[in-house]
Scaffold this active site. Sequence first.
Site, mmCIF file in Angstrom:
data_model
loop_
_atom_site.group_PDB
_atom_site.id
_atom_site.type_symbol
_atom_site.label_atom_id
_atom_site.label_comp_id
_atom_site.label_asym_id
_atom_site.label_seq_id
_atom_site.Cartn_x
_atom_site.Cartn_y
_atom_site.Cartn_z
ATOM 1 N N ARG A 62 0.826 -1.224 0.000
ATOM 2 C CA ARG A 62 0.000 0.000 0.000
ATOM 3 C C ARG A 62 0.851 1.261 0.000
ATOM 4 O O ARG A 62 0.439 2.302 -0.520
ATOM 5 C CB ARG A 62 -0.983 -0.010 1.177
ATOM 6 C CG ARG A 62 -2.149 -0.970 0.977
ATOM 7 C CD ARG A 62 -3.081 -0.957 2.176
ATOM 8 N NE ARG A 62 -2.448 -1.448 3.386
ATOM 9 C CZ ARG A 62 -2.342 -2.727 3.708
ATOM 10 N NH1 ARG A 62 -2.843 -3.649 2.918
ATOM 11 N NH2 ARG A 62 -1.743 -3.101 4.819
ATOM 12 N N GLU A 99 2.576 -6.235 13.040
ATOM 13 C CA GLU A 99 1.502 -6.395 14.024
ATOM 14 C C GLU A 99 0.891 -7.790 13.942
ATOM 15 O O GLU A 99 0.446 -8.331 14.928
ATOM 16 C CB GLU A 99 0.435 -5.308 13.797
ATOM 17 C CG GLU A 99 -0.498 -5.136 14.973
ATOM 18 C CD GLU A 99 -1.661 -4.207 14.669
ATOM 19 O OE1 GLU A 99 -1.761 -3.708 13.539
ATOM 20 O OE2 GLU A 99 -2.476 -4.012 15.579
HETATM 21 P P1 AMP Z 1 4.248 -2.544 11.519
HETATM 22 O O1 AMP Z 1 5.492 -3.166 10.961
HETATM 23 O O2 AMP Z 1 3.706 -3.299 12.694
HETATM 24 O O3 AMP Z 1 4.446 -1.067 11.825
HETATM 25 O O4 AMP Z 1 3.125 -2.680 10.402
HETATM 26 C C1 AMP Z 1 3.051 -1.768 9.394
HETATM 27 C C2 AMP Z 1 2.656 -2.393 8.096
HETATM 28 O O5 AMP Z 1 1.643 -3.382 8.236
HETATM 29 C C3 AMP Z 1 2.131 -1.325 7.190
HETATM 30 O O6 AMP Z 1 2.763 -1.499 5.924
HETATM 31 C C4 AMP Z 1 0.647 -1.561 7.115
HETATM 32 O O7 AMP Z 1 0.246 -1.590 5.765
HETATM 33 C C5 AMP Z 1 0.395 -2.913 7.756
HETATM 34 N N1 AMP Z 1 -0.493 -2.846 8.922
HETATM 35 C C6 AMP Z 1 -0.175 -3.176 10.207
HETATM 36 N N2 AMP Z 1 -1.206 -3.036 11.038
HETATM 37 C C7 AMP Z 1 -2.227 -2.584 10.287
HETATM 38 C C8 AMP Z 1 -3.586 -2.201 10.582
HETATM 39 N N3 AMP Z 1 -4.091 -2.268 11.823
HETATM 40 N N4 AMP Z 1 -4.340 -1.756 9.561
HETATM 41 C C9 AMP Z 1 -3.833 -1.668 8.310
HETATM 42 N N5 AMP Z 1 -2.573 -2.009 7.979
HETATM 43 C C10 AMP Z 1 -1.770 -2.465 8.947
#
Ligand code: AMP
Length: 175
Positions: A62, A99
């Site tokens: 995205r 996450e």
């Molecule tokens: P993180 O590495 O945990 O910061 O996750 C970030 C990546 O995972 C981003 O590229 C987001 O597209 C996706 N992502 C993680 N959590 C969510 C969420 N709650 N809603 C949408 N996208 C998420």
Amino acid sequence: MPSADSLRAAIRDVHDFPKPGIVFKDITPVLADGPLFRDSISLLCEEAGGQAIDKVVGIDARGFIFAAAVADRLGAGFVPIRKKGKLPWNTRGLSYTLEYGENIVEIHEDAVSPGEKVLLVDDLLATGGTAAAAVELLDELQADLVCAAFLIELGFLNGRTRLGDHRIHSLIRYD
Ligand code: AMP
């Protein structure tokens, strides 16, 4: 300059996607609305702070949507950071946790030259694992990271604490 409030109003919460307990922030309503999408790009471009940006780096998948439009608007190049195995040339890679899982991201080793001014763009900062891996790859390539800019930040996950002393900015924050 447009405000982020209308963007916030358009973002859709999808509960229990892709796993139980996750509230997924669906940005497709922003993309589908021409003026809103344009506003999101204008606001992200502000994070360049008027500096001449050489490369806008987007994170798979995205992040590509926003980063490519920002690059076009700023007259900068676009560089993808992709999931493992997708880039055809010589790469540098890093593994990280997100996450809802674990992943490896890669960048072409010649995608950014030392000292180039870079804006890093992704849709969402959650735990910061993805962005931290991207920042580390850019540090390895000796990029001059002007700002890591996100449409959305899940502030309660404290992802920004993993990004060192780099400038971090999000348009919309959920605490
Ligand atoms: P993180 O590495 O945990 O910061 O996750 C970030 C990546 O995972 C981003 O590229 C987001 O597209 C996706 N992502 C993680 N959590 C969510 C969420 N709650 N809603 C949408 N996208 C998420």
